[in-house]
Design a protein around this motif. Structure first.
Motif, PDB file in Angstrom:
ATOM      1  N   ALA A  81       0.410  -1.685   0.441  1.00 49.03           N
ATOM      2  CA  ALA A  81       0.035  -0.222   0.029  1.00 49.03           C
ATOM      3  C   ALA A  81       0.783   1.209   0.610  1.00 49.03           C
ATOM      4  O   ALA A  81       0.199   2.281  -0.639  1.00 49.03           O
ATOM      5  CB  ALA A  81      -1.326  -0.169   0.775  1.00 49.03           C
ATOM      6  N   VAL A  97      -6.654   4.304  -1.030  1.00 50.78           N
ATOM      7  CA  VAL A  97      -5.491   2.963  -1.632  1.00 50.78           C
ATOM      8  C   VAL A  97      -6.305   2.146   0.407  1.00 50.78           C
ATOM      9  O   VAL A  97      -5.876   2.930   1.081  1.00 50.78           O
ATOM     10  CB  VAL A  97      -4.719   2.480  -1.436  1.00 50.78           C
ATOM     11  N   GLU A  98      -7.407   1.049   0.202  1.00 48.21           N
ATOM     12  CA  GLU A  98      -7.323   0.277   1.016  1.00 48.21           C
ATOM     13  C   GLU A  98      -6.734  -0.563   1.886  1.00 48.21           C
ATOM     14  O   GLU A  98      -6.911  -1.385   0.651  1.00 48.21           O
ATOM     15  CB  GLU A  98      -8.956   1.198   1.776  1.00 48.21           C
ATOM     16  N   ILE A  99      -6.274  -0.866   2.943  1.00 48.01           N
ATOM     17  CA  ILE A  99      -5.812  -1.905   3.565  1.00 48.01           C
ATOM     18  C   ILE A  99      -7.161  -2.804   3.555  1.00 48.01           C
ATOM     19  O   ILE A  99      -7.835  -2.059   4.540  1.00 48.01           O
ATOM     20  CB  ILE A  99      -4.835  -1.853   4.919  1.00 48.01           C
ATOM     21  N   LEU A 205      -5.238  -5.060  -0.536  1.00 47.41           N
ATOM     22  CA  LEU A 205      -5.880  -3.779  -1.008  1.00 47.41           C
ATOM     23  C   LEU A 205      -6.873  -3.325  -1.863  1.00 47.41           C
ATOM     24  O   LEU A 205      -7.027  -4.239  -2.668  1.00 47.41           O
ATOM     25  CB  LEU A 205      -4.137  -2.950  -1.731  1.00 47.41           C
ATOM     26  N   VAL A 207      -7.900  -0.277  -4.519  1.00 48.41           N
ATOM     27  CA  VAL A 207      -7.811   0.911  -4.722  1.00 48.41           C
ATOM     28  C   VAL A 207      -8.504   1.393  -5.878  1.00 48.41           C
ATOM     29  O   VAL A 207      -8.930   1.062  -6.811  1.00 48.41           O
ATOM     30  CB  VAL A 207      -6.338  -0.281  -5.770  1.00 48.41           C
TER      31      VAL A 207
END
Length: 211
Positions: A81, A97-99, A205, A207
């Protein structure tokens, strides 16, 4: 599981596969996946080598913010990320951007959105490697590992009707950083589910490019 095939943006397998890049002999799958995602979302022509070169100039070659231990030892999901955000910043691109600890529903929902891509992590033990095969091949493109291994790929398609040359269903189609430019890399449902985030706190992730 949905019985409807979903190809990102409705593109053909060949269109999707054309965005694949070859990481070569290094453990740079996260870097090349980052470039692939930005190219697909923004129409750019970035290369994973940009991140390889940039990290080679960093103290400890990116450890621990971007790499596990040095530039040639791969990256965890959270490090990927960071790399994706950095490659975007270097080129004035700012996706969200997310985990996540995702599930199958999230993956399939993301595939239906033309401004979202999923970067997924598979992890596995020696002799338990998932079969990730190019096109309809039944041969594994993933090399054997000594103890524990991992790989990062971009989900490009879900096609419940896709089968390999042995007639076995391989519904999950990925863009991987290996030498394939006209076909995706396909995985069976069983192999995907047993290796997706198996040893990871986070397994993907998400995106997103703002519309």
């Amino acid at each position: 599981m949905a019985d409807i095939k979903i190809y990102w943006r409705g593109w053909t397998e060949k269109q999707l596969a054309s965005f694949q890049q070859n990481q070569g002999s290094g453990n740079h799958c996260g870097k090349f996946a980052a470039a692939t995602i930005l190219n697909m979302l923004y129409g750019t022509s970035l290369s994973g080598d940009m991140l390889v070169d940039w990290l080679n100039k960093k103290f400890l070659k990116g450890t621990p913010r971007y790499t596990i231990l040095g530039n040639n030892n791969g990256s965890f999901v959270f490090q990927s990320a960071n790399m994706l955000r950095k490659l975007g910043q270097l080129n004035e691109l700012y996706p969200k951007v997310e985990i996540k600890r995702g599930d199958i529903v999230i993956l399939q929902d993301n595939l239906k959105l033309g401004n979202v891509l999923s970067l997924i992590s598979v992890t596995y033990f020696q002799n338990k490697e998932p079969v990730i095969a190019l096109g309809k091949s039944a041969a594994n493109s993933l090399g054997a590992v000594r103890r524990v291994g991992g790989h990062l790929m971009v989900l490009g398609a879900f096609d419940p009707h896709h089968k390999n040359e042995d007639g076995n269903p391989t519904p999950w189609g990925f863009l991987s950083s290996w030498p394939g430019k006209d076909r995706l890399y396909w995985v069976s449902d069983k192999d995907f589910k047993r290796s997706w985030g198996k040893l990871s706190l986070f397994n993907m992730l998400t995106v997103t490019r703002d519309l």
